[in-house]
Motif scaffolding. Structure first.
Motif, PDB file in Angstrom:
ATOM      1  N   MET A  88       0.817  -1.197   0.000  1.00 12.26           N
ATOM      2  CA  MET A  88       0.000   0.000   0.000  1.00 12.26           C
ATOM      3  C   MET A  88       0.860   1.261   0.000  1.00 12.26           C
ATOM      4  N   GLN A  89       1.962   1.243   0.733  1.00 10.09           N
ATOM      5  CA  GLN A  89       2.845   2.406   0.817  1.00 10.09           C
ATOM      6  C   GLN A  89       3.420   2.778  -0.543  1.00 10.09           C
ATOM      7  N   TYR A  90       3.699   1.759  -1.368  1.00  9.80           N
ATOM      8  CA  TYR A  90       4.342   2.023  -2.651  1.00  9.80           C
ATOM      9  C   TYR A  90       3.398   1.880  -3.839  1.00  9.80           C
ATOM     10  N   GLY A  91       2.116   2.149  -3.606  1.00 15.02           N
ATOM     11  CA  GLY A  91       1.211   2.416  -4.701  1.00 15.02           C
ATOM     12  C   GLY A  91       0.523   1.241  -5.357  1.00 15.02           C
ATOM     13  N   PHE A  92       0.548   0.046  -4.739  1.00 11.95           N
ATOM     14  CA  PHE A  92      -0.147  -1.095  -5.318  1.00 11.95           C
ATOM     15  C   PHE A  92      -1.545  -1.215  -4.700  1.00 11.95           C
ATOM     16  N   ASN A  93      -2.488  -1.666  -5.515  1.00 17.85           N
ATOM     17  CA  ASN A  93      -3.882  -1.702  -5.066  1.00 17.85           C
ATOM     18  C   ASN A  93      -4.137  -2.713  -3.961  1.00 17.85           C
ATOM     19  N   SER A  94      -3.362  -3.783  -3.955  1.00 12.40           N
ATOM     20  CA  SER A  94      -3.574  -4.843  -2.969  1.00 12.40           C
ATOM     21  C   SER A  94      -2.292  -5.640  -2.822  1.00 12.40           C
ATOM     22  N   PRO A  95      -2.136  -6.371  -1.707  1.00 15.70           N
ATOM     23  CA  PRO A  95      -0.961  -7.240  -1.545  1.00 15.70           C
ATOM     24  C   PRO A  95      -0.850  -8.268  -2.662  1.00 15.70           C
ATOM     25  N   SER A  96      -1.972  -8.755  -3.164  1.00 17.86           N
ATOM     26  CA  SER A  96      -1.916  -9.778  -4.219  1.00 17.86           C
ATOM     27  C   SER A  96      -1.399  -9.200  -5.533  1.00 17.86           C
ATOM     28  N   SER A  97      -1.837  -7.984  -5.879  1.00 13.97           N
ATOM     29  CA  SER A  97      -1.340  -7.362  -7.120  1.00 13.97           C
ATOM     30  C   SER A  97       0.142  -7.046  -6.997  1.00 13.97           C
ATOM     31  N   PHE A  98       0.557  -6.604  -5.809  1.00 15.46           N
ATOM     32  CA  PHE A  98       1.978  -6.363  -5.588  1.00 15.46           C
ATOM     33  C   PHE A  98       2.778  -7.655  -5.692  1.00 15.46           C
ATOM     34  N   SER A  99       2.279  -8.719  -5.086  1.00 17.39           N
ATOM     35  CA  SER A  99       2.986  -9.990  -5.100  1.00 17.39           C
ATOM     36  C   SER A  99       3.181 -10.497  -6.529  1.00 17.39           C
ATOM     37  N   ARG A 100       2.139 -10.336  -7.366  1.00 19.88           N
ATOM     38  CA  ARG A 100       2.254 -10.767  -8.766  1.00 19.88           C
ATOM     39  C   ARG A 100       3.308  -9.952  -9.502  1.00 19.88           C
ATOM     40  N   ALA A 101       3.308  -8.630  -9.285  1.00 14.43           N
ATOM     41  CA  ALA A 101       4.287  -7.765  -9.950  1.00 14.43           C
ATOM     42  C   ALA A 101       5.707  -8.086  -9.489  1.00 14.43           C
ATOM     43  N   PHE A 102       5.852  -8.339  -8.196  1.00 14.88           N
ATOM     44  CA  PHE A 102       7.168  -8.647  -7.632  1.00 14.88           C
ATOM     45  C   PHE A 102       7.701  -9.960  -8.216  1.00 14.88           C
ATOM     46  N   LYS A 103       6.854 -10.987  -8.238  1.00 13.08           N
ATOM     47  CA  LYS A 103       7.295 -12.290  -8.744  1.00 13.08           C
ATOM     48  C   LYS A 103       7.619 -12.231 -10.225  1.00 13.08           C
ATOM     49  N   LYS A 104       6.873 -11.416 -10.960  1.00  8.57           N
ATOM     50  CA  LYS A 104       7.142 -11.249 -12.377  1.00  8.57           C
ATOM     51  C   LYS A 104       8.516 -10.636 -12.606  1.00  8.57           C
ATOM     52  N   PHE A 105       8.918  -9.797 -11.665  1.00  5.44           N
ATOM     53  CA  PHE A 105      10.188  -9.075 -11.788  1.00  5.44           C
ATOM     54  C   PHE A 105      11.369  -9.916 -11.329  1.00  5.44           C
ATOM     55  N   TYR A 106      11.233 -10.598 -10.170  1.00  3.58           N
ATOM     56  CA  TYR A 106      12.361 -11.320  -9.573  1.00  3.58           C
ATOM     57  C   TYR A 106      12.289 -12.836  -9.726  1.00  3.58           C
ATOM     58  N   GLY A 107      11.124 -13.361 -10.133  1.00  6.31           N
ATOM     59  CA  GLY A 107      11.000 -14.804 -10.219  1.00  6.31           C
ATOM     60  C   GLY A 107      10.747 -15.476  -8.890  1.00  6.31           C
ATOM     61  N   LEU A 108      10.553 -14.672  -7.855  1.00  5.10           N
ATOM     62  CA  LEU A 108      10.253 -15.151  -6.510  1.00  5.10           C
ATOM     63  C   LEU A 108       9.121 -14.303  -5.942  1.00  5.10           C
ATOM     64  N   SER A 109       8.292 -14.898  -5.092  1.00  6.97           N
ATOM     65  CA  SER A 109       7.297 -14.096  -4.392  1.00  6.97           C
ATOM     66  C   SER A 109       8.003 -13.252  -3.331  1.00  6.97           C
ATOM     67  N   PRO A 110       7.385 -12.161  -2.858  1.00  6.82           N
ATOM     68  CA  PRO A 110       8.001 -11.367  -1.788  1.00  6.82           C
ATOM     69  C   PRO A 110       8.319 -12.208  -0.548  1.00  6.82           C
ATOM     70  N   THR A 111       7.439 -13.160  -0.225  1.00  6.10           N
ATOM     71  CA  THR A 111       7.668 -14.014   0.946  1.00  6.10           C
ATOM     72  C   THR A 111       8.898 -14.897   0.740  1.00  6.10           C
ATOM     73  N   GLU A 112       9.031 -15.473  -0.447  1.00  9.75           N
ATOM     74  CA  GLU A 112      10.204 -16.307  -0.741  1.00  9.75           C
ATOM     75  C   GLU A 112      11.477 -15.473  -0.756  1.00  9.75           C
ATOM     76  N   PHE A 113      11.374 -14.274  -1.325  1.00 11.31           N
ATOM     77  CA  PHE A 113      12.520 -13.371  -1.388  1.00 11.31           C
ATOM     78  C   PHE A 113      12.989 -12.998   0.015  1.00 11.31           C
ATOM     79  N   ARG A 114      12.039 -12.703   0.896  1.00  6.58           N
ATOM     80  CA  ARG A 114      12.368 -12.284   2.256  1.00  6.58           C
ATOM     81  C   ARG A 114      13.087 -13.390   3.025  1.00  6.58           C
ATOM     82  N   LYS A 115      12.764 -14.652   2.746  1.00 10.78           N
ATOM     83  CA  LYS A 115      13.358 -15.764   3.478  1.00 10.78           C
ATOM     84  C   LYS A 115      14.833 -15.967   3.145  1.00 10.78           C
ATOM     85  N   LEU A 116      15.281 -15.389   2.040  1.00  7.09           N
ATOM     86  CA  LEU A 116      16.683 -15.521   1.669  1.00  7.09           C
ATOM     87  C   LEU A 116      17.541 -14.681   2.610  1.00  7.09           C
TER      88      LEU A 116
END
Length: 308
Positions: A88-116
């Motif tokens: 929400m802070q960085y302009g995405f309509n919902s956590p799900s839309s952000f998660s899709r955009a993030f995974k499209k960019f990095y190949g990992l979901s935000p949750t998977e990325f954070r665990k690294l």
């Protein structure tokens, strides 16, 4: 004719640089075409075309990328921040839309990325975009903690310092290639003004992006000269500041190919010693011309801003 063309290009790049700095400072607020164009003193129509020509991607795509990269940096450094808050802070309509955009960019979901953990950032790739963008493999950030600790012990003198406000004259540079030419343009501008006659005059490089989360050919940095007092914009040369604060500084004498190792090791040292990076940008200050060194080495200070 050639001089007029060069001055026009410098003017374009100087005004786009203003827009880039504004975008970086307002990633968590409205960044409409009209608002950003006004900062660069262009009409929205002309700004849209010029921005794409200079930066190589449309404004909206650039803003989305920078927001995703900003969130990736937060995920690396601040484990407790919720994904819903960040989306929400960085302009995405919902956590799900952000998660899709993030995974499209990095190949990992935000949750998977954070665990690294930092030591596991070895081969994070940008996923293919709709435009057929190639996958870009990031260079290894931290491959072996013990090796980094041993390397930095042998190659750096590290201390914690307080620095006052520092004025700069800078040229924006994007990507790994051609940085030496950018510094040459900066020096050519500075010499007639006598800015390099002061023994304390130094060249510097400020990083606006991190190679950990931004593709190498899109990393934005500034080639700079340290100044005693502020200056106004002159073509592609723009004013900037390093805000006063507390810093980890490592003094290195290294070959050009060792900069990645030096930065990675210094960040490992920071984490191991319990310091947290502040919001400011890391930077380098050079103390010699490596071409005049008997072994072609840089004598350079690497600065990481840290929280008080």
């Amino acid at each position: 004719m050639g001089d007029s063309k060069n001055k026009l290009e410098e003017n374009y790049f100087g005004r786009i640089t203003r827009a880039l700095a504004f975008i970086d400072a307002h990633l968590d607020s409205d960044l409409s075409l009209e608002r950003v164009a006004k900062i660069a003193y262009y009409s929205p129509f002309h700004f849209h075309r010029i921005f794409k020509a200079v930066i190589g991607e449309p404004l909206n795509a650039y803003i989305i990328r920078r927001r995703i990269e900003k969130v990736a940096t937060v995920l690396i450094t601040q484990k407790g921040v919720s994904l819903a808050t960040l989306s929400m802070q960085y302009g995405f309509n919902s956590p799900s839309s952000f998660s899709r955009a993030f995974k499209k960019f990095y190949g990992l979901s935000p949750t998977e990325f954070r665990k690294l953990s930092p030591g596991k950032f070895s081969k994070i790739c940008i996923a293919d975009s709709k435009n057929g963008q190639e996958k870009v493999a990031f260079e290894k950030y931290l491959c072996n903690i013990d090796n980094h600790k041993k390397w930095i012990k042998m190659n750096a003198k590290i201390k914690i310092v307080e620095r006052p406000l520092q004025h700069l004259a800078c040229i924006t540079h994007i990507g790994e290639q051609g940085l030496e030419n950018t510094f040459e343009r900066l020096v050519k501008w500075a010499k007639p003004k006598g800015l390099l006659q002061n023994p304390e005059a130094k060249l510097a490089r400020v990083f606006h992006d991190s190679f950990k989360v931004t593709a190498a050919e899109k990393v934005r940095m500034s080639a700079c000269i340290l100044l005693d007092e502020p200056m106004g914009a002159e073509g592609e040369i723009g004013p900037a500041q390093i805000e006063k604060g507390k810093f980890i500084v490592g003094r290195f004498e290294i070959l050009p190919h060792s900069f990645e190792q030096a930065w990675s090791s210094l960040f490992v040292w920071m984490n191991e010693e319990g310091y947290r990076k502040a919001a400011q940008n890391p930077f380098e200050i050079y103390h010699n011309d490596y071409r005049e060194h008997p072994e072609n080495k840089f004598i350079v200070d690497l600065y990481i801003p840290i929280e008080p």
